[in-house]
Design a protein around this motif. Structure first.
Motif, short mmCIF file in Angstrom:
data_model
loop_
_atom_site.label_atom_id
_atom_site.label_comp_id
_atom_site.label_asym_id
_atom_site.label_seq_id
_atom_site.Cartn_x
_atom_site.Cartn_y
_atom_site.Cartn_z
N ARG A 44 0.99 -1.78 0.45
CA ARG A 44 0.19 0.18 0.16
C ARG A 44 0.74 1.22 -0.03
N LEU A 45 0.48 2.34 -0.77
CA LEU A 45 0.97 4.20 0.07
C LEU A 45 0.96 4.38 1.13
N GLN A 84 -4.62 1.50 -1.96
CA GLN A 84 -4.22 0.60 -2.44
C GLN A 84 -3.91 0.65 -3.77
N VAL A 85 -2.70 -0.87 -3.92
CA VAL A 85 -2.52 -0.87 -5.05
C VAL A 85 -4.19 -1.12 -6.35
N LYS A 121 5.27 10.42 -0.80
CA LYS A 121 4.77 9.41 -1.28
C LYS A 121 5.15 8.30 0.12
N LYS A 122 5.16 7.35 0.52
CA LYS A 122 5.71 6.58 1.45
C LYS A 122 5.42 5.07 0.80
N GLU A 123 6.12 3.87 0.06
CA GLU A 123 5.86 3.13 -0.44
C GLU A 123 5.88 2.12 1.03
N PHE A 124 5.06 1.73 1.58
CA PHE A 124 4.66 0.44 2.47
C PHE A 124 5.04 -1.52 1.73
#
Lengths: 136, 78, 136, 78
Positions: A44-45, A84-85, A121-124
């Motif tokens: 998720r982002l 979400q993706v 943006k933070k990518e998980f």
């Protein structure tokens, strides 16, 4: 000019905003959450925005484009919060008399947004997370 | 002087806002020098801009308690 | 690949078709009926298509683009029949990992469609009508 | 041999389909020459293509009663 930060993108609203009897061409770019980033699987982002300044920068970008090209309408809408993706995170678009201008101006909007607008943006991933572009 | 923090600078400093009382910090350049010394990991970022009153500021621009100041680490919207 | 001739364009359907977890970029071009053509006020348009061949050419254009660029999804949808000023007449779009490719491929789709697909536009003005591009 | 007509060629010829019985017309080029002579205003179009079995054909390609043939005046979709 429609400039805003929203929780969720409404593409129909975007298109209806751009419609104009003097326009023969509408170009829309939608950025979406990809399932990969930094070579890892993205789960998720999350977007964080400096809202007042982000809106001000988006307005400057829009005003610059309206000065440079004969556009009928223009919009820049970015989301905030968790995504979400597959979900759309940004939509930029223009309507113009002809298609050349519509492609050129729309491309300019997204390129300039990515360079200047204070949104992060933070990518998980499955095991960690990363602020995108933060480090060389 | 209050400084708003976002993204990775918020995480590095561990606060949403930083208050600096040092009266010798009067420009963007002086603020950056102070930050780099107080929080060395900020140096490792690809870039660091400072916004004054919601606008990107130059190194020579003044900063003070009457301004809305924010750190802008590398952006990644879109 | 979604290729069709329809009475009316459904933009939400188009966007939902293009969504893909491996895509970070969606570009959509929508051609609409402009209120002016040949220097006159346009009241309405009519499209005539050689349907079997138009679909076949649209398929060839789509297949060519899928070969040339790393696209996730692609669509070309054109309307037929009567259209009023402001209405969409064509939508082309792609989803791709990154935006460069999405702009380039989408531009290629509409340019090639305009050159090759056997569809003819007749513009109606207040006092006459004209088949577009027919004469030099 | 039947020829489907669209757009301005349909209007010039005044039919949706044209039937040609002249057995000397065996190629796209011969068909065009015949059309230009029978309907001089077709010469004034910006271009005229011929489709054989739903594909753009070359001047030397054969045409005959077993083919689906259509005239393609300048297209203007999009």
């Amino acid at each position: 000019m429609l400039i805003k930060l929203v929780d969720d993108i409404d593409l129909n609203e975007a298109y209806h905003y751009l419609r104009h009897p003097g326009a023969g061409a509408v170009n829309l770019f939608i950025g979406t959450v990809r399932d990969q980033g930094q070579g890892k699987a993205v789960t998720r982002l999350s977007f964080e925005a400096y809202e007042e300044m982000a809106l001000r920068e988006m307005q400057k970008i829009g005003a610059g484009a309206l000065e440079k090209w004969p556009l009928k309408k223009l919009l820049i809408v970015h989301t905030k919060g968790e995504k979400q993706v597959g979900e759309p995170v940004v939509v930029v678009g223009v309507s113009a008399p002809h298609r050349d201008v519509s492609f050129e101006a729309c491309r300019h909007l997204i390129d300039t947004l990515k360079q200047r607008v204070p949104i992060w943006k933070k990518e998980f991933y499955t095991d960690q997370s990363s602020w995108i572009n933060a480090h060389p | 002087m209050n400084i708003k923090l976002f993204g990775i600078t918020r995480e590095i400093i561990g606060e949403e806002q930083l208050t600096i009382t040092d009266k010798n910090i009067r420009t963007v350049a002086e603020l950056k020098t102070w930050l780099f010394s107080a929080y060395p990991s900020i140096r490792q970022l690809s870039s660091l801009a400072v916004a004054v009153n919601h606008t990107y500021a130059e190194d020579a621009d003044p900063v003070g308690p009457d301004h809305e100041i924010a750190l802008i680490p590398p952006v990644s919207g879109g």
